[in-house]
Design a protein around this motif. Structure first.
Motif, mmCIF file in Angstrom:
data_model
loop_
_atom_site.group_PDB
_atom_site.id
_atom_site.type_symbol
_atom_site.label_atom_id
_atom_site.label_comp_id
_atom_site.label_asym_id
_atom_site.label_seq_id
_atom_site.Cartn_x
_atom_site.Cartn_y
_atom_site.Cartn_z
ATOM 1 N N ARG A 24 -2.143 8.045 15.195
ATOM 2 C CA ARG A 24 -3.404 7.870 14.465
ATOM 3 C C ARG A 24 -4.588 8.377 15.297
ATOM 4 N N GLU A 43 -13.562 6.568 4.332
ATOM 5 C CA GLU A 43 -13.786 7.946 3.878
ATOM 6 C C GLU A 43 -15.184 8.419 4.255
ATOM 7 N N LEU A 55 -3.611 4.207 17.426
ATOM 8 C CA LEU A 55 -4.746 5.131 17.585
ATOM 9 C C LEU A 55 -4.525 6.070 18.766
ATOM 10 N N VAL A 79 -8.525 -2.162 13.079
ATOM 11 C CA VAL A 79 -8.115 -1.279 11.983
ATOM 12 C C VAL A 79 -7.683 -2.147 10.791
ATOM 13 N N ALA A 97 -7.511 1.264 7.030
ATOM 14 C CA ALA A 97 -7.630 2.732 6.971
ATOM 15 C C ALA A 97 -9.008 3.177 7.448
ATOM 16 N N LEU A 98 -9.050 4.403 7.944
ATOM 17 C CA LEU A 98 -10.339 4.995 8.306
ATOM 18 C C LEU A 98 -11.194 5.087 7.053
ATOM 19 N N ALA A 153 -11.934 11.991 14.673
ATOM 20 C CA ALA A 153 -12.961 12.084 13.627
ATOM 21 C C ALA A 153 -14.234 11.366 14.063
ATOM 22 N N GLU A 211 -7.876 9.779 13.783
ATOM 23 C CA GLU A 211 -8.993 8.923 13.385
ATOM 24 C C GLU A 211 -10.005 8.807 14.524
ATOM 25 N N TRP A 257 -13.489 1.433 10.180
ATOM 26 C CA TRP A 257 -12.271 1.148 9.418
ATOM 27 C C TRP A 257 -12.532 0.129 8.329
#
Lengths: 666, 666
Positions: B204, B166, B200, B139, B163-164, B210, B207, B159
């Motif tokens: 988190r 977009e 995670l 990450v 951050a994940l 997703a 993420e 990542w």
């Protein structure tokens, strides 16, 4: 941070006891005199003396006076002083304020003897006018090198994480320590000038000015490392060609801006065309062209450019035995002798490679009579134990400075360097002890003292440093403390040499970190750092007869002394010659047996050092400092044994020659 | 990012031409059927076919039907399918939706032959139920390892900078590629679970969900690497002791939370007590205790824990020749056979060390009959050229999977792994070609195909991959394109082996980076990776008779075959034996001459590879891809020659034996 929260190093309050208990009068005015008065008043406040500024009738013990010293005695120059004692009064006279500051610290060093008996007038002047420390501090934390390049004492005392520190009190303390040992210049940032650091020259100049303001009261001028490509990076010009008028104009007006902000600015330091840094080669210009451009920009303000001679091909092919990195600086710069401006100083590392434990003196120092040459030493222990090992470097530096390239009765290196100065890469950081290893403070102190007087005996410098730092007479057992520190430190450079790379061959260190052994770590690298060990022998043939011809860069007699293995000093044999393992040294031992013997002996000596420290009676030094040194000695012992075993195993495997004494080699 | 902006890899639109030009009917419903329908409709839209969902009267070419396959034929299981063609209609039947998805990709692979002539019913089922790729994505950007540990293809597709991303469209494209070659599981993060990555599992988790949502349409379940110390780090507990009730409860409720968010979550992957990661040893517990705790937390939801067997002492002393890292996994885990839960899988690297170019099969695989064992392969080319070198790994993997530890007519490694699965460390990143080197895509494809059917011939897999990826029949010279790619890739692993570490000795790589040669780079390290070369010989004595006893970890006949240098295969000789340089191999050559010969030959072969690519007629492959491969081949040639010269020079210097053919050794 208050001064008392910083480690006092060689200026603990008690160092001022003798001065502080006296009645002193000071004649003269000016900023440096204010510093002298402040130091005296603080000491007097602590130890019961008095300080008066200007005339008066009271009896005095000490007079400091700014007054023209009679010309028939040669005067004192900008920084010198005359010390005398007669009729119970000690007198310090100087032509210039800096002389009184240095004189004050001299009296501090003397202690009680400065106030005892009679003392005929002694004239003190620094042998070298330029006595500079280079800090390799980065503004941004470099992804590989960190906040201080090759720093082994924590972060920078100036910057942290890309910004100027809010609390710069360490800088003020540093200035005081530097002034005490005689330093008068400081380069505030790393010679490798990265993106953020480049801006110190222009829009971040205020940060440099802030540091300069803290150095000024101690007579230290600030210098700045600049990037040769600044006109492009900062000025938006399409070129940094030193002969381009726009470039010259950019440097001129930028330099003017620097002096408007910092009127006593010292000058620039440049590492150009070296290890990836930009330089004049990109424009087909010489290094003299590059240096002179900056010299011209600085000249109207009395500034000086220091131009590093550390230029070599760092993308060499190890297969190519004809190219010799040791030759590079000479080959690049000697043809330019006479072309440099008078305010351009060529800054030359003391050896031809890179601060190895043992190198010959760089022949560049001997070969540029029409150029101001400064000699660069490295107090930060990059290749000498990284401030985890005790390695007192003054004996090495004394060897360098006292070397006489043209033979006996001819000038020594220190005399050559008088034209340009002596430069030391600093070893301090935000570590509580300044230098990581508390005993590494002595290297910075010794550097300053040798820059002032290169003839000083390393053991005598250590005496001074011990007396100032540890105040043995204030302890229960002064003699044991003095003896222990001398035994730990006097021979520590030789000890380090014993357990690391042998006989001047160098570079058997871990690539990148440069800590710990890796015999072949640089053997197949592009860095030009090879030992060529095979099953029969080892060393680099740098002779004129059969090698790279490097010996020919020296004047007589050394060109001939180094040329033959019969006359080459043992400690540099493998630097100059490739010899069989059974080659017999002047010591009477074979090369291979020398390797085994010195490695066993060096590792054993580190055990002895640790024992000495363990045997130190409690209470003679501060417990926290004692613990720090103990922890470092543990690491030194471990590391020395790792060196011993890797080196011995490597050479046993390669040579097949067993140790004559049957000791264990893994 | 739109799909067409991603490199299509082995799923370019034209791969669907045969399917897309047909009239297709699909029977059945559900999410995976939606994926099948979407793929078919997109293809039909491009190539003029039709797709109907459910019954109808029109003539059809292809029927995909979710319908119970007659039990007498064994059914198809969760993922299998039956393919047949009769009377001009091709039929795909499956018991479960995933079967139709895999069947569709099978038809895509077949292309036109799927719609030609008659085809008796073929039953396809994966040999291994668990076919998983492990992404070693971080990450946060790790200061040393970067965004992807041992990644050679840019950043993570999940990542960026903590951050994940977009835009996760690459993840969707990745899922589709993975499904096409048969993968059904993905571990989304690095086995080394650092501070941010640990989260995670809890705060988190969104993420992970997703990413799971993008994998799900392609029948791929997500798994998570977790930190054994999570109950302390995340849960605030004073311990992570696997037998502590609070710890067990923490894992139970945390796992419940995971399944509430991701109902088809696959399970956990753990690297414990390995290279600094925490583990059960800290609490005096066994690895079975640790794994079972997690297995118990996962069991109610059908999840599985993968527990890595990569446990060894990474602070070994090189002086200690008795400790053998190759023994470590066996010594740690075999005593625990039978103690692991049924939903705990022991994940074993294929060799006893660490993904070297040549290793024997790990004896752990042979010695735990009561434990589910998964075999871990490495598609990311850590030690095999880092996706700058062409190194098609399927032949190595086929050698591993087809190895019969108990001799002929007994199970092979693939059959043992059927209990736990096959795991491949992935080689993709945000590089435009997914894998840096475009030809490295084949390794990921081949991994998936071998996990589905470990008996596949590597050359046949390459045929599939070439047809899908390069569409030779759409070019002007299909045969030249096919022949060139085969000549470049078929033997590339052997070529790589030739110019790197010889005869199974391994680890002659640059420390840290693992790229490029450094013969002694790991020789005096704490990593347990030594070759013991001296002036007389080289290799590690791992025999029972005189060495570390490692050969005794194998069952007969290999324990005996490996024990004697007379029977040990040449390519593993130095892994098992320390022999003199003049030892004669089964090939008839001495060890030293073998070293010289293979290094000259391997480097020469890379030149030939580059010539082959240069000779490829223009227009057969995309120009940008052509240029990328050309640039990488230049580096491979350079690097192979560097390997050749360093290895040959090292051994010439050490052995003193000249090359029998008088070739140049520096």
């Amino acid at each position: 941070m208050k001064r008392q929260d910083l480690h006092a190093a060689w200026l603990p309050p008690a160092a001022f006891r003798s001065v502080g208990s006296r009645h002193t009068v000071v004649h003269g005015d000016g900023p440096l005199l204010d510093t002298v008065l402040a130091e005296l008043r603080e000491a007097a406040g602590r130890y019961g003396g008095t300080v008066r500024h200007g005339d008066g009738a009271e009896p005095v013990d000490l007079v400091l006076a700014l007054s023209a010293v009679p010309a028939e005695s040669g005067g004192t120059g900008d920084e010198g002083f005359v010390l005398a004692r007669r009729d119970g009064v000690t007198t310090l006279l100087a032509d210039a304020p800096a002389g009184l500051l240095h004189g004050l610290f001299h009296v501090v060093r003397l202690g009680e003897p400065a106030f005892t008996g009679e003392r005929p007038a002694e004239h003190h002047r620094p042998a070298l006018h330029r006595r500079i420390v280079d800090d390799w501090d980065n503004v941004d934390v470099h992804p590989v090198m960190g906040q201080v390049e090759r720093g082994y004492a924590g972060g920078s005392i100036v910057w942290r994480d890309g910004a100027l520190r809010e609390d710069l009190s360490r800088v003020a303390g540093y200035a005081r320590l530097l002034a005490c040992c005689g330093i008068n210049g400081l380069v505030v940032n790393n010679v490798n000038v990265h993106a953020s650091e480049a801006h110190l020259l222009t829009d971040r100049l205020g940060e440099v000015a802030a540091v300069a303001g803290l150095l000024r009261p101690y007579g230290i001028r600030i210098h700045l490392s600049v990037n040769f490509a600044s006109p492009v990076q900062l000025g938006g010009l399409p070129t940094a060609d030193p002969l381009d008028e726009r470039v010259r104009e950019w440097w001129a007006h930028t330099t003017r801006g620097v002096y408007e902000t910092i009127p006593d600015f010292g000058g620039y330091l440049v590492k150009a065309d070296s290890e990836g840094q930009p330089g004049p080669f990109a424009y087909g210009r010489t290094h003299a062209d590059g240096a002179n451009m900056l010299a011209d920009a600085l000249a109207p303000f009395g500034g000086v450019v220091h131009w590093r001679a550390f230029v070599y091909n760092h993308r060499q092919d190890w297969r190519d035995r004809g190219t010799d990195r040791a030759r590079a600086a000479y080959d690049h710069f000697v043809p330019l002798d006479g072309e440099f401006r008078d305010n351009a100083v060529l800054q030359v590392k003391h050896g031809p490679l890179d601060f190895q434990t043992r190198e010959p003196v760089s022949p560049v120092i001997t070969a540029m009579p029409r150029t101001r040459v400064a000699v660069e030493l490295q107090a930060t222990q990059e290749y000498t134990g990284q401030q985890r090992h005790v390695c007192y470097l003054a004996p090495m530096w004394r060897t360098v400075l006292g070397f006489r390239p043209w033979g006996e009765d001819r000038p020594d290196v220190a005399q050559v360097a008088a034209g340009g100065g002596l430069v030391g890469v600093s070893n301090v950081g935000d570590d509580p002890y300044w230098t990581g290893h508390p005993l590494a403070q002595a290297n910075l102190y010794a550097f300053g003292r040798l820059a002032w007087d290169p003839t000083l005996d390393p053991a005598a410098i250590l005496d001074e440093w011990i007396e100032l730092t540890f105040r043995p007479d204030d302890t229960a057992d002064p003699q044991t403390l003095r003896r222990t520190l001398h035994e730990l430190m006097d021979g520590s450079w030789q000890t380090y040499e014993q357990y690391t790379a042998p006989l001047g061959v160098g570079f058997m260190v871990s690539p990148g970190s440069h800590y710990g052994p890796s015999v072949d770590g640089y053997e197949y690298s592009p860095w030009g750092t090879y030992h060529f060990a095979d099953r029969d022998g080892i060393g680099v043939d740098r002779t004129r007869a059969t090698g790279t011809g490097y010996t020919g860069q020296y004047p007589a007699p050394w060109s001939d002394i180094y040329e033959s293995p019969d006359t080459c000093p043992d400690e540099l044999l493998l630097f100059f010659h490739h010899v069989p393992y059974h080659h017999v040294l002047h010591s009477g031992r074979t090369v291979i047996q020398h390797i085994y013997d010195t490695h066993f002996e060096g590792a054993r000596r580190t055990e002895r050092m640790r024992e000495l420290w363990r045997d130190l009676p409690a209470g003679l030094v501060d417990p926290a400092l004692y613990a720090r040194v103990s922890e470092r000695l543990d690491e030194q012992v471990r590391s020395a044994h790792e060196w011993r075993d890797q080196i011995n195993t490597y050479f046993l495997r390669k040579s097949g020659v067993p140790d004559a004494h049957g000791r264990r080699i893994y």
